[in-house]
Design an enzyme around this catalytic site. Sequence first.
Site, mmCIF file in Angstrom:
data_model
loop_
_atom_site.group_PDB
_atom_site.id
_atom_site.type_symbol
_atom_site.label_atom_id
_atom_site.label_comp_id
_atom_site.label_asym_id
_atom_site.label_seq_id
_atom_site.Cartn_x
_atom_site.Cartn_y
_atom_site.Cartn_z
ATOM 1 N N GLY A 34 0.727 -1.178 0.201
ATOM 2 C CA GLY A 34 -0.013 -0.014 -0.089
ATOM 3 C C GLY A 34 0.977 1.352 0.108
ATOM 4 N N TYR A 78 0.715 8.297 15.165
ATOM 5 C CA TYR A 78 1.957 7.206 15.489
ATOM 6 C C TYR A 78 3.145 8.132 15.788
ATOM 7 C CZ TYR A 78 -1.414 5.003 12.098
ATOM 8 O OH TYR A 78 -2.648 4.752 11.270
ATOM 9 N N CYS A 121 -8.160 22.428 17.300
ATOM 10 C CA CYS A 121 -8.383 22.852 18.470
ATOM 11 C C CYS A 121 -7.895 21.710 19.496
ATOM 12 C CB CYS A 121 -9.754 23.504 19.028
ATOM 13 S SG CYS A 121 -9.632 24.270 20.453
ATOM 14 N N GLU A 122 -6.461 21.587 19.387
ATOM 15 C CA GLU A 122 -5.990 20.247 19.954
ATOM 16 C C GLU A 122 -4.486 20.468 20.001
ATOM 17 O OE1 GLU A 122 -8.368 17.754 19.883
ATOM 18 O OE2 GLU A 122 -7.022 16.299 20.728
#
Length: 419
Positions: A280, A322, A349-350
């Site tokens: 992938g 990750y 907002c993080e």
Amino acid sequence: MDNFKFHGVDTVKMAKKYGTPLYLVSEDEIRSRCEEIKSSFLNKYENTMAVYASKAFLTVDMAKIINSEGLGMDSVSGGEIFTALKSGFPMENLIFHGNNKLEEEIELAIENNIGRIVIDDVNEVKIIDEIAANNKTIQKVLVRVSPGIESDTHKYIQTAQVDSKFGVPLKDEVIDELMENLKGSKNLEFLGFHFHIGSQLLKNDTHLKAIDIIFKLMDDVKTKYGYEMKELNVGGGFGIKYTDEEPEPLSYFIDPMMKAIEENAKKYGMERPKIIIEPGRWMIGEAGMTVYKIGTVKEIPGVRTYVSVDGGMTDNIRPSLYQAKYDALVLNKYKEDKTELVTIAGKCCESGDILIWDLEVPKVERGDYLGVFSTGAYNYSMFSNYNKITRPALVMIKDGKDKVSIRRQTYKELLKGQI
Ligand code: LLP
């Protein structure tokens, strides 16, 4: 002004034409990866098949490219199957995976004559058999096993350890139950086993280890149940370059694997099964770049400078999920000396919405453009509308020309479906 070019196109020009954030994807790079698959695998070894793991990046255009190159595709949901169907993808070249396939997804797959279903649990045998019987068809199946190997990658993208939600565990009592179930099925044709070790692997040792384990299993199953395995799917997981990795060519994985497979087949007196690979990320990761516009530049004296861009964890969740590392350039100043160390923040907002900690850049200001490399895999496909942020446009680049593949989502579309 001299702007950075990505596969022959001026990235700043693209940003101004289509707005930001913007996903750029090079069709030339995808096709050149397909060529490498052909030269180092499909044309080099007989009785082989390459299947693109569409979870990494799936659009109707991508499915068409993959089909035009003669590759198969792997899907893990009704939505991915539907996308393949809509692109006109030949269903016999589609594989259906998943640790919890819904009945309606299995029905969609079987009704459309999907090539293979990969069984992930002993109890799935009966469910798939029943749906195949209702459709009066014989469904070709493989069984995913978890060889009990820990790969050298982030915990969230290891998939073959003993304690894993994926695959049938290699415990005698479970394998016996699985084989009894398969023997008892009337509408399944069991072709062989599948394993997938993990993702973004830069070393081939775990694939090789898995091959020895799987051949032992194939031999046991042959002796005990009389099944001669026709296929073996060795998954994907081949790593790419994000920052300072130095990935080897695909042949670094393929050649030793094929050698180990031949040796094992000889050792157990078996005919070598058809070998399937399922890359992938390797197919699409380096083909992608995301272009952002720089907004707020906030200096905390003596601490750090936050350079905020107009996207973030909504278009690339990988750094937050990750701790994935990325490299980037200020596209309109890429030739200038890098004199500052800054942190690239997203606009969500993080606090965890940081794309790159500590990136060296020239002096940056509001209105500059930032390009993040290797965003082709698991960026667009893992997009979210958190904070009601809209999905960026996606532009495909081919022969130095740009073409919109997905247009930017509108505010109106954000509310689509709300009653
Ligand atoms: N085959 C199976 C059965 C898989 O589960 C996967 C990935 C692949 C093939 C393709 O693996 P690849 O060649 O891309 O490494 N979202 C994570 C990656 C999750 C991969 C899950 N399975 C990330 O962004 O790193």
